[in-house]
Motif scaffolding. Sequence first.
Motif, short mmCIF file in Angstrom:
data_model
loop_
_atom_site.label_atom_id
_atom_site.label_comp_id
_atom_site.label_asym_id
_atom_site.label_seq_id
_atom_site.Cartn_x
_atom_site.Cartn_y
_atom_site.Cartn_z
N PHE A 52 0.72 -1.23 -0.10
CA PHE A 52 -0.07 -0.05 0.00
C PHE A 52 0.93 1.37 -0.04
O PHE A 52 0.69 2.11 -0.73
CB PHE A 52 -1.03 0.07 1.15
CG PHE A 52 -2.13 -0.70 1.17
CD1 PHE A 52 -3.19 -0.57 0.20
CD2 PHE A 52 -2.40 -1.92 1.76
CE1 PHE A 52 -4.34 -1.21 -0.01
CE2 PHE A 52 -3.42 -2.74 1.87
CZ PHE A 52 -4.57 -2.37 0.89
N SER A 53 2.11 1.13 0.94
CA SER A 53 2.97 2.37 1.05
C SER A 53 3.51 2.59 -0.29
O SER A 53 3.62 3.76 -1.00
CB SER A 53 3.80 2.23 1.95
OG SER A 53 4.81 3.04 2.17
N ARG A 54 3.93 1.75 -1.14
CA ARG A 54 4.81 1.94 -2.24
C ARG A 54 3.79 2.52 -3.56
O ARG A 54 4.07 3.10 -4.33
CB ARG A 54 5.34 0.63 -2.70
CG ARG A 54 6.63 -0.08 -2.19
CD ARG A 54 7.09 -1.15 -3.04
NE ARG A 54 6.39 -2.26 -2.93
CZ ARG A 54 6.22 -3.15 -2.20
NH1 ARG A 54 6.90 -3.37 -1.06
NH2 ARG A 54 5.63 -4.25 -2.41
N ASP A 55 2.42 1.78 -3.59
CA ASP A 55 1.52 2.42 -4.48
C ASP A 55 0.98 3.72 -4.11
O ASP A 55 0.99 4.70 -5.15
CB ASP A 55 0.28 1.35 -4.44
CG ASP A 55 0.38 0.08 -4.68
OD1 ASP A 55 1.53 -0.24 -5.49
OD2 ASP A 55 -0.55 -0.95 -4.41
N ILE A 56 0.95 4.00 -2.77
CA ILE A 56 0.64 5.34 -2.80
C ILE A 56 1.77 6.48 -2.94
O ILE A 56 1.52 7.34 -3.84
CB ILE A 56 0.14 5.64 -1.08
CG1 ILE A 56 -1.14 5.04 -1.01
CG2 ILE A 56 0.14 7.09 -0.96
CD1 ILE A 56 -1.92 4.91 0.44
N ALA A 57 2.92 6.07 -2.67
CA ALA A 57 4.13 7.01 -2.88
C ALA A 57 4.25 6.92 -4.49
O ALA A 57 4.62 8.10 -4.83
CB ALA A 57 5.35 6.13 -2.35
N SER A 58 3.91 5.94 -5.13
CA SER A 58 4.24 5.80 -6.52
C SER A 58 3.25 7.05 -7.33
O SER A 58 3.84 7.62 -8.07
CB SER A 58 4.32 4.49 -7.14
OG SER A 58 3.04 4.00 -7.38
N ILE A 59 2.07 6.91 -6.77
CA ILE A 59 0.97 8.04 -7.20
C ILE A 59 1.52 9.34 -6.99
O ILE A 59 1.54 10.38 -7.99
CB ILE A 59 -0.06 7.52 -6.79
CG1 ILE A 59 -0.76 6.09 -7.46
CG2 ILE A 59 -1.15 8.83 -6.98
CD1 ILE A 59 -2.16 5.81 -6.59
#
Length: 68
Positions: A52-59
Motif C-alpha cells: 500500500f505504501s509503495r502504491d501511494i508513494a508512486s502515485i
Amino acid sequence: MPFLRGKLLSNGYSDNARRELEYLLKELERFYKRVACCGEIEEKHMKAIRSFSRDIASILAFEKSKAF
C-alpha cells in the motif's frame, strides 16, 4: 483514516490520481479493519502494508514529476 484521506486528496492532484488514491485508501481501511479483528500482525500483513505504501508513494511521485 479521515485525516490521511483529507490530506492526500486535497492537495490539488489530478482527477485520475485522486481516484486512484481514494481507491487505495478505501482498500487500506478495509485491510486495517480485517487485521484489527485478527489480534495479531503476521508477516503477510506487513508485506501488504508495504505494498500500500509503495502504491501511494508512486502515485504521489508521478504527480509531483508532472508538476515540473
